[in-house]
Design an enzyme around this catalytic site. Sequence first.
Site, PDB file in Angstrom:
ATOM      1  N   SER A 179       0.831  -1.201   0.000  1.00  0.00           N
ATOM      2  CA  SER A 179       0.000   0.000   0.000  1.00  0.00           C
ATOM      3  C   SER A 179       0.866   1.252   0.000  1.00  0.00           C
ATOM      4  O   SER A 179       2.046   1.208   0.340  1.00  0.00           O
ATOM      5  CB  SER A 179      -0.912   0.015   1.232  1.00  0.00           C
ATOM      6  N   HIS A 180       0.258   2.369  -0.370  1.00  0.00           N
ATOM      7  CA  HIS A 180       0.953   3.653  -0.333  1.00  0.00           C
ATOM      8  C   HIS A 180       1.180   4.144   1.094  1.00  0.00           C
ATOM      9  O   HIS A 180       1.984   5.036   1.326  1.00  0.00           O
ATOM     10  CB  HIS A 180       0.126   4.713  -1.069  1.00  0.00           C
TER      11      HIS A 180
END
Lengths: 193, 126
Positions: free
Chosen positions: B13-14
């Site tokens: 994920s970011h």
Amino acid sequence: MNVEQVKQWMQLYQTEIEKNKDYLSQLDTDIGDGDHGNNMARGVDAVAAGLAKDNPADLAQTFKSIAMSLISKVGGASGPLYGTAFLEMAKAAKDSESDIPTLLQAAADGVAKRGGAKVGDKTMVDVWTPAAQDAKAGQLNAANIDKLVEATKPLRALKGRASYLGERSIGHLDPGAVSTGMLLKTLLQATAK
Amino acid sequence: MAANTQTGMVLVSHVPEIVAGISKLIRQVAPDINLTTAGGTSDGDIGTDATHILQAIDDNHADELMVFYDLGSAKMNLDLVTDMTDKTLHRYDVAFVEGAYTAAALLQAGDSRAEIEKQLAPLKIK
């Protein structure tokens, strides 16, 4: 293109990104996540540090060093995209290729493949793909590059973070297209005779 | 019924908190699976980077990995990493939370990757 020219290119690009960091982030704030200027600034700083450390002897090693710095430091989608562009140029250079149009074509194909975007999707591909064609035709110049960048403005984004905005992405320049335009214009400056 | 630990799972994920949150959700139903995560960049910023993802892949005890991710650049970095690792990566373009949860629950139940992929098919969104 030779190693000295690539180093010169990266210095000019670093200066250009530094100068336009806030502008790039503003463009990205309009239709993205607002970090393009900072991401690119971090990337070009890492490129400079990487080249100083690696002290590459040939063109392939030089492109590889640049690619690894961008991949590990840029953070956004531009990291893998620009990283792939330079990795593909490194591969071409390994086969003793130093012709600028051929290298740009390899880079453009790599970017298109990595991101899965087509011309007209309002991404950096809108600059890479036609610019590589211009280079082959001997018509890659600053005015043509500017035209390609400007042409992203009326488009609706179909790929990338701006695509989530749908119609609202219309009327804004694509930040990746703008930073690609800067990359290609500094390439022209660095390799001008 | 033993969990499938031959096949591992990686979440990308970011944002660190997103993978931490999904891991928490998953661990409730799948305490025994091989799960590693890469959230944010190596420097702790929002984003993804290939070196950080590679770390999560290396840290996972399994050699065959099912990978779930959030947005575009994670996918591009995963494709880059596929060329950089000896492990086998299977990337799923499915709804992040639902896909990861489904796969985790089924891995815990001992299902094979092929069986899990049937359940993931309708969750494809990207």
